[in-house]
Design a protein around this motif. Structure first.
Motif, short mmCIF file in Angstrom:
data_model
loop_
_atom_site.label_atom_id
_atom_site.label_comp_id
_atom_site.label_asym_id
_atom_site.label_seq_id
_atom_site.Cartn_x
_atom_site.Cartn_y
_atom_site.Cartn_z
N GLY A 78 0.80 -1.22 0.00
CA GLY A 78 0.00 0.00 0.00
C GLY A 78 0.83 1.27 0.00
N VAL A 79 2.15 1.13 -0.09
CA VAL A 79 3.03 2.30 0.04
C VAL A 79 3.15 3.03 -1.29
CG1 VAL A 79 5.42 2.97 0.42
CG2 VAL A 79 4.31 1.40 2.01
N ARG A 80 3.04 4.34 -1.26
CA ARG A 80 3.17 5.17 -2.46
C ARG A 80 4.19 6.28 -2.19
NH1 ARG A 80 0.88 1.47 -3.66
NH2 ARG A 80 -1.12 1.15 -4.73
N LEU A 81 4.60 6.93 -3.28
CA LEU A 81 5.55 8.04 -3.17
C LEU A 81 5.05 9.10 -2.21
CD1 LEU A 81 6.66 8.75 -6.87
CD2 LEU A 81 7.94 7.62 -5.05
N GLU A 82 5.95 9.56 -1.36
CA GLU A 82 5.71 10.67 -0.42
C GLU A 82 4.76 10.31 0.71
OE1 GLU A 82 7.68 13.38 -0.29
OE2 GLU A 82 8.71 12.43 -1.98
N TYR A 83 4.44 9.02 0.88
CA TYR A 83 3.78 8.60 2.11
C TYR A 83 4.78 8.76 3.26
CZ TYR A 83 -0.44 6.40 0.08
OH TYR A 83 -1.63 6.15 -0.54
N VAL A 84 4.23 8.95 4.46
CA VAL A 84 5.09 9.06 5.64
C VAL A 84 5.04 7.73 6.38
CG1 VAL A 84 5.57 10.32 7.75
CG2 VAL A 84 4.58 11.52 5.78
N LEU A 85 6.21 7.14 6.60
CA LEU A 85 6.27 5.81 7.21
C LEU A 85 7.06 5.82 8.50
CD1 LEU A 85 7.25 3.55 4.16
CD2 LEU A 85 4.97 4.34 4.83
N GLN A 86 6.68 4.89 9.38
CA GLN A 86 7.58 4.50 10.47
C GLN A 86 7.97 3.06 10.20
OE1 GLN A 86 7.11 5.78 14.51
NE2 GLN A 86 7.22 3.68 15.25
N VAL A 87 9.25 2.84 10.07
CA VAL A 87 9.75 1.51 9.71
C VAL A 87 10.61 0.98 10.84
CG1 VAL A 87 11.25 0.24 8.13
CG2 VAL A 87 9.74 2.03 7.24
N GLU A 88 10.32 -0.28 11.22
CA GLU A 88 11.20 -0.94 12.17
C GLU A 88 11.89 -2.09 11.44
OE1 GLU A 88 9.28 -1.89 15.93
OE2 GLU A 88 7.87 -0.25 15.57
N GLY A 89 13.12 -2.31 11.77
CA GLY A 89 13.84 -3.38 11.09
C GLY A 89 15.28 -3.45 11.58
N THR A 90 16.08 -4.15 10.80
CA THR A 90 17.48 -4.34 11.19
C THR A 90 18.37 -3.97 10.01
OG1 THR A 90 16.80 -6.18 12.56
CG2 THR A 90 19.15 -5.99 12.10
N VAL A 91 19.44 -3.26 10.30
CA VAL A 91 20.39 -2.89 9.25
C VAL A 91 21.18 -4.13 8.83
CG1 VAL A 91 22.37 -1.44 8.67
CG2 VAL A 91 20.59 -0.57 10.21
N GLN A 92 21.20 -4.37 7.51
CA GLN A 92 21.96 -5.51 6.99
C GLN A 92 22.87 -5.05 5.87
OE1 GLN A 92 21.91 -8.37 8.35
NE2 GLN A 92 19.98 -8.44 9.49
N ALA A 93 23.97 -5.78 5.69
CA ALA A 93 24.83 -5.51 4.54
C ALA A 93 24.09 -5.94 3.28
CB ALA A 93 26.13 -6.29 4.67
N ARG A 94 24.27 -5.19 2.22
CA ARG A 94 23.69 -5.62 0.96
C ARG A 94 24.54 -6.74 0.38
NH1 ARG A 94 21.34 -0.78 -2.78
NH2 ARG A 94 20.52 0.58 -1.15
N ALA A 95 23.88 -7.62 -0.36
CA ALA A 95 24.62 -8.69 -1.01
C ALA A 95 25.60 -8.09 -2.02
CB ALA A 95 23.65 -9.62 -1.72
N GLU A 96 26.68 -8.80 -2.26
CA GLU A 96 27.62 -8.34 -3.27
C GLU A 96 26.88 -8.24 -4.60
OE1 GLU A 96 32.11 -9.58 -4.53
OE2 GLU A 96 31.28 -10.40 -2.66
N GLY A 97 27.10 -7.18 -5.34
CA GLY A 97 26.36 -6.98 -6.58
C GLY A 97 25.09 -6.17 -6.38
N ALA A 98 24.64 -6.05 -5.15
CA ALA A 98 23.45 -5.25 -4.87
C ALA A 98 23.82 -3.93 -4.23
CB ALA A 98 22.49 -6.02 -3.97
#
Length: 591
Positions: free
Chosen positions: A68-88
């Motif tokens: 349901g997320v669109r451009l310029e919506y305001v979000l609160q996001v919870e999560g964990t910082v992860q390294a991106r895969a090589e190539g990403a």
RNA sequence: GGGGUGGUAGUUAAGUUGGUUAUAACGCCGGCCUGUCACGCCGGAGGCCGCGGGUUCAAGUCCCGUCCAUCCCGCCA
């Protein structure tokens, strides 16, 4: 640190060092990329942006929410910082090494379809659209940056002044109208039918009163109002860093101003302003034709009147016979690239400044000149003229003839115009200079004298005997402008603290004693009660921020600017008000 | 007050010497897609061509006026 903040980090701060950290972020969605089984959103705040990823590591709730997320919506996001895969890894993004794997996405606010696309793809909406939706425009990185620089510069200026015993003192915004200067914005009084307040054009009179009041070092970041037609670098309300000092010397005021400028430049760009050269007004006009010279490039003006005193070419002859001047400058290496179209455009340009025309000449081998300038320059002085102008084979010389008051601005502005056109101005450099010793008075069109600066500007002491003589036009003032890259960013003067001298100035300006008492009585009265010698200056703060950010318009350094017709397209000001409100103010509209 | 430039979907633009149903990209709506990053693909909706007059068989296009934005001159002690 604040105790009740719900976010754990800003979007802009996350880096590889945060890998493994659980985070709570809040921000706006600047991109959504839903690949079906995996989805990405870019979350942006004041500090930067970070990629939010929803994949098999996320919760079902997050996977559902991201749909349901669109451009310029305001979000609160919870999560964990992860390294991106090589190539990403995304090298174009400051946080491109990492991403936040979302476990919860909460939509705090949705948006209507946007009135314009909020990105920096080069194509931005018309300014009219952006001003009407300024709250959206402000989210763009450019304005976020400019307003941050503005804040940092203001704090740096405050820091320097606070550290040198200055006090920040506010002065009234509802004040009284004064003659001369710009048109005032007026505010009707309800309590005093028929009487009006004026919004200040600057805090000038009040800061002088503060000096009489014993606050010997004052400053204020003050809003000023002038009801005049607008320009690229002019708004109806603008901000000055206003400074006044008791027991000053010109050198002290300049030292303070340099300290402020240095602090602002140092804090925002990491490099100070260096030693600022001092130029007299006369030299500025002579070399550059304008009182706010752009010294990032050479191409200075030269006077040829004496060399051409025997010329017969009509424009030159009639200018000289009428007491005018012939001036000119050289555009190096321009002969090849200057088509008739270009030269005609330059001619049209100077005509806007009241100059009759432009005598151009292309210089070829052995100093042979072609073009109108060839007719203006008698053969016997040709080499001397080229030597004076520093012109050689391949250059273009440009001459203007007429009254000094037309020739100087015409050529002076053309000099800058050509430099911009031909890319002769080095980017990212700042050429400061002081311009001092302005004339005290100048003749208005009706022949009367007016103040070049303002009526409280002190004449140079040695010129005081010239009052009332036919040499008043030669009187110089104890004034100084700070100029950077052709823009006047500050100006001030030593003030008159002697009522006798002040009276002489008013007399010269043709302001009667009655009018003096009526308009400035309160200042004149104050000056007669032990006024200390004083002087100061004011920075045009908006223009400083323009230079610091490279902004091309003053509107890009002001949060809520007005259009060139002085409207606020966001709020709709100015607006009509109910007739009853006017009745209360004892005012009736004729429109 | 004067001059220049511009105003066509929500946005940015294209639109020929005046001629059939006014195009495109982005955004929006619906669908598909497990490594995108200006994601992509399929489909759809969306227009008082700034406004008002005029010329013409016919005007987004030509003419006059006007409003708005922007740049410059005057003005801004």
């Amino acid at each position: 640190m604040l105790k009740h903040v719900t976010r754990t980090h800003t979007c802009g701060q996350l880096r590889a060092e945060h890998i493994g950290t659980p985070v709570v972020l809040q921000g706006w969605v600047s991109a959504v990329r839903d690949r079906g089984g995996v989805a990405f959103a870019v979350l942006r705040d004041r500090f930067g942006s970070v990629q939010i990823t929803v994949d098999e590591r996320s919760t079902d709730a997050a996977r559902a929410a991201v749909k349901g997320v669109r451009l310029e919506y305001v979000l609160q996001v919870e999560g964990t910082v992860q390294a991106r895969a090589e190539g990403a890894v995304n090298n174009k993004m400051e946080s491109g090494d990492i991403e936040v794997i979302a476990t919860s996405i909460q939509i705090l606010s949705r948006t209507q379809p946007l009135p314009f696309v909020l990105d920096d793809r080069g194509e931005s909406a018309l300014e009219e659209t952006r001003l009407r939706n300024r709250f959206l425009d402000l989210r763009r990185p450019l304005l976020q940056h400019n307003l941050r620089v503005r804040h940092v510069a203001a704090q740096a200026a405050r820091g320097f002044l606070n550290g040198t015993e200055f006090l920040e003192i506010e002065t009234p915004v509802l004040t009284r109208a004064t003659p001369e200067g710009a048109r005032d914005y007026l505010v009707p009084s309800r309590v005093h039918p028929g009487s009006w307040y004026a919004l200040p054009q600057s805090p000038q009179l009040f800061k002088q009163l503060l000096m009489v009041g014993g606050f010997d070092r004052y400053y204020q970041i003050a809003r000023c109002f002038r009801d005049e037609d607008l320009r690229l670098d002019r708004q109806p309300e603008f901000t000055q860093i206003d400074i006044e000092i008791s027991f000053p010397s010109r050198e002290l005021v300049m030292e303070v101003a340099e300290g402020v400028a240095n602090a602002m430049w140092e804090a925002t760009l990491g490099e100070g302003v260096g030693t600022i050269p001092v130029l007299s007004y006369a030299d500025a006009m002579d070399l550059y034709g304008v009182d706010a010279p752009d010294r990032r490039f050479e191409m200075t003006l030269h006077t040829l009147s004496a060399l051409l005193h025997e010329a017969t070419f009509p424009p030159v002859r009639s200018a000289l016979d009428a007491g005018g001047v012939i001036r000119g400058f050289t555009v190096k290496g321009a002969a090849a690239g200057s088509s008739r179209k270009v030269l005609d455009a330059w001619t049209a340009f100077v005509k806007e400044y009241g100059l009759g025309g432009l005598m151009w000449g292309k210089v070829a081998a052995e100093g042979v000149i072609s073009g109108p300038a060839a007719k203006a320059i008698p053969e016997e002085v040709r080499e001397a003229v080229l030597a004076e102008l520093g012109a050689e084979d391949g250059d273009v010389i440009l001459l203007g003839a007429g009254e000094l008051r037309h020739v100087n601005p015409g050529l002076g502005r053309l000099r800058v115009h050509i430099a911009k056109e031909r890319d002769l101005i080095p980017e990212g450099t700042f050429a400061f200079c002081w311009v001092v010793d302005f004339p005290l008075f100048e003749k208005a069109d009706d022949g009367s004298w007016t103040s070049v600066h303002h009526p409280f500007t002190a004449p140079r002491p040695e010129h005081i005997p010239l009052f009332g003589t036919d040499r008043m036009g030669e009187m110089l003032s104890d004034s100084y402008d700070l100029v950077c890259n052709g823009s006047e960013i500050g100006g001030g003067s030593i003030r008159i603290h002697d009522p006798v001298v002040q009276a002489q100035v008013f007399e010269a300006l043709g302001i009667s004693e009655t009018e003096q008492q009526e308009k400035f009585g309160f200042l004149l009265n104050a000056l007669s009660y032990g006024a200390p010698p004083h002087g100061g200056l004011a920075f045009g703060f908006d223009r400083c921020v323009m230079l610091l950010t490279g902004a091309t318009s003053i509107r890009d350094v002001i949060a809520f600017p007005k259009t060139t017709s002085a409207q606020d397209l966001l709020s709709g000001a100015p607006a009509r008000v109910p007739t009853k409100d006017l009745d209360d103010l004892h005012v009736r509209s004729t429109k």
